[in-house]
Scaffold this active site. Structure first.
Site, PDB file in Angstrom:
ATOM      1  N   HIS A   1       0.817  -1.219   0.000  1.00 18.04           N
ATOM      2  CA  HIS A   1       0.000   0.000   0.000  1.00 18.04           C
ATOM      3  C   HIS A   1       0.849   1.267   0.000  1.00 18.04           C
ATOM      4  CE1 HIS A   1      -3.928   1.646  -0.068  1.00 18.04           C
ATOM      5  NE2 HIS A   1      -4.524   0.667   0.602  1.00 18.04           N
ATOM      6  N   ARG A   2       2.145   1.131   0.188  1.00 11.39           N
ATOM      7  CA  ARG A   2       3.010   2.309   0.123  1.00 11.39           C
ATOM      8  C   ARG A   2       3.244   2.758  -1.312  1.00 11.39           C
ATOM      9  NH1 ARG A   2       8.125  -0.022   3.250  1.00 11.39           N
ATOM     10  NH2 ARG A   2       7.619  -1.694   1.753  1.00 11.39           N
TER      11      ARG A   2
END
Length: 459
Positions: free
Chosen positions: A430-431
């Site tokens: 998700h980064r």
């Protein structure tokens, strides 16, 4: 006059610091040729046959099968130019090949190790007598035994087995293992060179220290109590299995992952594959078609073909797609990598998948075959399951999961029909992107599965 040369465990690349001796390919007294494989070792990456850069008669071997050696530890010694065997002075069965010059090597390269390394990396050992050609440099290593374990202990001549001053330990992992299990390293006799303490030494100490439950007291229940029971089977986390465990733990610790799913009608994709294979030529695998779809999806969503540099706090978007695929083998889960998947057609992808799969089954994958991936394709459908939430293959940013393809009721062209349905999942870091990007990639993959003609737009 024969010259006895010492061959040490070479640098196996990829930051590997040790290897386990699986099988010796030569015996003391054998005549070996330059670049002849002499031992099979298992690293945290793969099984590797190690070639010897010298030709001559084997005079000594260091390490028993099943023992671990650090990089740089002696493997064997070879008497080059010898006409008699090291065992008893009998004539050798054939003339020993000539040794390379002191400043030359055989030219062989093994995973970052070149036998043409500078001469300073090779330790010269004085000539041994025909009756017992054993190297004796100063200070000479003396071969002994450690606590009846069978592993050779090398200590300085005239010295004791225990190290003086700071404890000699091969890696921080060994120190941590000892600390977590309450093992005092200063009480151990290392089986590495000059008393170097290896992981196997700490494992032995842990096993010997396991207390049996007292006869008059009931053994405790649960995981903590089970650890001390004599009938508990202990499986060492080392080699490939240990490396996988370390990587998965690091992935779970570092990567904030998320997963999204979609069901897709794979009937048209299966029909397209059948038509391709009916036309003649090399067979196209379903995995190759899915890989081709993945590559096209990554071209549209390059955020997912990336890695995160945590130290620099940067996302590195990678220009090339090196596609890993999860494969289950007798030695555990491995992820071979298809290099430059974005430059391959379906036939080339099929051939490379087949080659790497066979190498995985036979245990001949090299460290280079198992590293450098940028995206992973995980076909867990072969295990008969529909879905999964896999752990991302660190340091990659995403993994596409493919479940089994089975007949299911499906609304097709406004009518209920039985279609070949598959569940697709995408686990992503998700980064590197948000759900919109991940969902866009997964939807594109599903569209190509349902209607392969969509893929033609990007070919």
């Amino acid at each position: 006059m024969a010259q006895v040369l010492e061959f040490r465990l070479p640098d196996l690349g990829e930051g590997l610091t040790e290897a386990e001796i699986v099988h010796w390919l030569v015996e003391v007294g054998d005549v070996v040729a330059v670049d002849q494989p002499v031992v099979e070792v298992e690293t945290a990456k793969a099984m590797v046959e190690v070639p010897c850069p010298y030709g001559g008669v084997v005079t000594a071997r260091y390490g028993e099968e099943g023992s671990e050696l650090p990089v740089g530890a002696p493997l064997l010694t070879v008497a080059v130019g010898a006409s008699e065997s090291a065992a008893g002075g009998e004539p050798a069965p054939e003339k020993a090949p000539a040794a390379p010059a002191a400043d030359e090597g055989s030219g062989n390269v093994l995973v970052g190790y070149g036998t043409g390394a500078p001469a300073a990396r090779r330790r010269r050992v004085r000539q041994a007598s025909p009756a017992a050609a054993v190297p004796a440099p100063a200070p000479a290593p003396v071969v002994g035994r450690a606590n009846g374990s069978g592993a050779p202990v090398l200590t300085p001549a005239g010295g004791s087995a225990g190290p003086a001053g700071p404890v000699a330990v091969v890696s921080p992992l060994v120190r941590r293992l000892a600390r977590e299990n309450g093992v005092d390293l200063r009480t151990l006799t290392g089986s590495g060179r000059e008393g170097l303490i290896l992981r196997s030494d700490v494992d032995r100490a842990i096993r010997s220290a396991d207390p049996e439950p007292p006869a008059a007291v009931a053994a405790p229940t649960g995981a903590a109590g089970a650890a001390g029971r004599p009938d508990v089977v202990r499986v060492p986390l080392r080699g490939v299995r240990g490396a996988v465990a370390d990587k998965l733990s690091r992935s779970r610790h570092e990567i904030p992952d998320a997963t999204c799913w979609v069901d897709a009608d794979a009937t048209e994709l299966m029909a397209a594959r059948t038509a391709m294979n009916a036309a003649g030529g090399p067979k196209i695998s379903l995995l190759a078609l899915l890989a081709r779809i993945c590559v096209a999806g990554l071209a549209r969503h390059p955020e997912l073909n990336s890695t995160v540099d945590t130290a620099a706090r940067e996302i590195l978007r990678l220009p090339d797609v090196h596609l890993g695929f999860a494969a289950q083998t007798d030695r555990g889960l491995v992820v071979p990598v298809v290099r430059d998947a974005h430059r391959r057609d379906a036939e080339s992808l099929s051939a490379e998948f087949a080659r790497l799969t066979e190498a995985g089954r036979s245990g001949t994958l090299t460290p280079g075959d198992l590293t450098g991936g940028t995206f992973t394709l995980n076909n867990y459908g072969v295990f008969g399951v529909d879905g999964s939430t896999p752990i991302i293959n660190h340091p990659e940013a995403a993994m596409l999961g493919v479940g089994r393809i089975i007949p299911k009721p499906w609304v097709h062209r406004g009518e209920l029909a039985v279609r070949q349905v598959v569940q697709l999942s995408l686990t992503f870091d998700h980064r590197v992107c948000d759900g919109g990007t991940a969902g866009g990639f997964l939807r594109y993959v599903a569209d190509c599965v349902e209607n392969p003609a969509v893929l033609l737009r990007t070919l």
